[in-house]
Design a protein around this motif. Structure first.
Motif, PDB file in Angstrom:
ATOM      1  N   GLN A   1       0.790  -1.066  -0.030  1.00  0.00           N
ATOM      2  CA  GLN A   1       0.024  -0.052  -0.098  1.00  0.00           C
ATOM      3  C   GLN A   1       0.987   1.234   0.108  1.00  0.00           C
ATOM      4  O   GLN A   1       0.631   2.280  -0.809  1.00  0.00           O
ATOM      5  CB  GLN A   1      -1.149   0.032   1.179  1.00  0.00           C
ATOM      6  CG  GLN A   1      -1.743   1.144   1.290  1.00  0.00           C
ATOM      7  CD  GLN A   1      -2.690   0.973   2.582  1.00  0.00           C
ATOM      8  OE1 GLN A   1      -2.647   0.222   3.343  1.00  0.00           O
ATOM      9  NE2 GLN A   1      -3.834   1.977   2.317  1.00  0.00           N
ATOM     10  N   TYR A   2       1.914   1.324   0.740  1.00  0.00           N
ATOM     11  CA  TYR A   2       2.820   2.404   0.939  1.00  0.00           C
ATOM     12  C   TYR A   2       3.687   2.514  -0.488  1.00  0.00           C
ATOM     13  O   TYR A   2       3.649   3.662  -1.098  1.00  0.00           O
ATOM     14  CB  TYR A   2       3.854   2.340   1.913  1.00  0.00           C
ATOM     15  CG  TYR A   2       4.985   3.137   1.826  1.00  0.00           C
ATOM     16  CD1 TYR A   2       4.487   4.685   2.516  1.00  0.00           C
ATOM     17  CD2 TYR A   2       6.308   2.909   1.292  1.00  0.00           C
ATOM     18  CE1 TYR A   2       5.827   5.747   2.563  1.00  0.00           C
ATOM     19  CE2 TYR A   2       7.138   4.045   1.389  1.00  0.00           C
ATOM     20  CZ  TYR A   2       6.902   5.287   1.991  1.00  0.00           C
ATOM     21  OH  TYR A   2       7.797   6.082   2.105  1.00  0.00           O
ATOM     22  N   GLY A   3       3.830   1.377  -1.302  1.00  0.00           N
ATOM     23  CA  GLY A   3       4.467   1.476  -2.591  1.00  0.00           C
ATOM     24  C   GLY A   3       3.625   2.022  -3.523  1.00  0.00           C
ATOM     25  O   GLY A   3       3.938   2.928  -4.372  1.00  0.00           O
TER      26      GLY A   3
ATOM     27  N   ASN B   1       0.846   3.997  -2.859  1.00  0.00           N
ATOM     28  CA  ASN B   1       0.689   5.373  -2.802  1.00  0.00           C
ATOM     29  C   ASN B   1       1.899   6.274  -3.116  1.00  0.00           C
ATOM     30  O   ASN B   1       1.741   7.491  -3.546  1.00  0.00           O
ATOM     31  CB  ASN B   1       0.469   5.558  -1.334  1.00  0.00           C
ATOM     32  CG  ASN B   1      -1.054   5.089  -0.911  1.00  0.00           C
ATOM     33  OD1 ASN B   1      -1.768   5.188  -1.933  1.00  0.00           O
ATOM     34  ND2 ASN B   1      -1.151   4.931   0.405  1.00  0.00           N
ATOM     35  N   PHE B   2       3.091   5.794  -2.872  1.00  0.00           N
ATOM     36  CA  PHE B   2       4.210   6.779  -3.260  1.00  0.00           C
ATOM     37  C   PHE B   2       4.312   6.821  -4.736  1.00  0.00           C
ATOM     38  O   PHE B   2       4.755   7.714  -5.265  1.00  0.00           O
ATOM     39  CB  PHE B   2       5.577   5.679  -2.832  1.00  0.00           C
ATOM     40  CG  PHE B   2       6.675   6.644  -3.229  1.00  0.00           C
ATOM     41  CD1 PHE B   2       7.351   7.571  -2.373  1.00  0.00           C
ATOM     42  CD2 PHE B   2       7.658   5.957  -4.142  1.00  0.00           C
ATOM     43  CE1 PHE B   2       8.501   8.126  -2.824  1.00  0.00           C
ATOM     44  CE2 PHE B   2       8.960   6.697  -4.546  1.00  0.00           C
ATOM     45  CZ  PHE B   2       9.182   7.680  -3.755  1.00  0.00           C
ATOM     46  N   LEU B   3       3.965   5.566  -5.590  1.00  0.00           N
ATOM     47  CA  LEU B   3       4.035   5.670  -7.059  1.00  0.00           C
ATOM     48  C   LEU B   3       2.915   6.673  -7.740  1.00  0.00           C
ATOM     49  O   LEU B   3       3.076   7.353  -8.595  1.00  0.00           O
ATOM     50  CB  LEU B   3       3.842   4.312  -7.780  1.00  0.00           C
ATOM     51  CG  LEU B   3       5.211   3.481  -7.521  1.00  0.00           C
ATOM     52  CD1 LEU B   3       4.788   2.260  -8.209  1.00  0.00           C
ATOM     53  CD2 LEU B   3       6.259   3.992  -8.173  1.00  0.00           C
ATOM     54  N   THR B   4       1.853   6.938  -6.900  1.00  0.00           N
ATOM     55  CA  THR B   4       0.805   7.595  -7.646  1.00  0.00           C
ATOM     56  C   THR B   4       0.632   9.061  -7.085  1.00  0.00           C
ATOM     57  O   THR B   4      -0.196   9.855  -7.578  1.00  0.00           O
ATOM     58  CB  THR B   4      -0.851   6.881  -7.022  1.00  0.00           C
ATOM     59  OG1 THR B   4      -0.652   6.763  -5.580  1.00  0.00           O
ATOM     60  CG2 THR B   4      -0.765   5.495  -7.610  1.00  0.00           C
ATOM     61  N   MET B   5       1.520   9.299  -6.081  1.00  0.00           N
ATOM     62  CA  MET B   5       1.645  10.845  -5.845  1.00  0.00           C
ATOM     63  C   MET B   5       2.291  11.743  -6.718  1.00  0.00           C
ATOM     64  O   MET B   5       2.992  11.605  -7.524  1.00  0.00           O
ATOM     65  CB  MET B   5       2.096  10.822  -4.471  1.00  0.00           C
ATOM     66  CG  MET B   5       1.457  10.458  -3.325  1.00  0.00           C
ATOM     67  SD  MET B   5       2.358  10.675  -1.820  1.00  0.00           S
ATOM     68  CE  MET B   5       0.519  11.205  -0.784  1.00  0.00           C
TER      69      MET B   5
END
Length: 71
Positions: A63-65, A67-71
């Motif tokens: 989930q963190y990964g 979210n990091f890619l979609t920001m």
């Protein structure tokens, strides 16, 4: 009568009663004693908890990964 209507029946093997077979198989079972059952139950619960923690850590990391890619 045609040849298709004349069907010769072959003798069938005698049927074994289903529940007699079940009873015979149940006699072969070796049931665990209380100590073995307790140890195996504790092992199953422990492994389930550990696997749950591992899966939730992988889920949080994924989930963190994302979210990091979609920001």
């Amino acid at each position: 009568m045609s040849n298709e209507q004349k069907v010769s029946k072959t003798p069938k093997a005698p049927k074994v009663k289903f529940f007699d077979g079940v009873k015979a198989e149940f006699k072969k079972i070796i049931w665990p004693d209380k100590d073995t059952l307790l140890k195996q139950s504790v092992a199953v619960v422990f492994v389930s908890i550990v696997m749950g923690i591992i899966i939730s850590l992988i889920d949080v990391a994924a989930q963190y990964g994302v979210n990091f890619l979609t920001m």
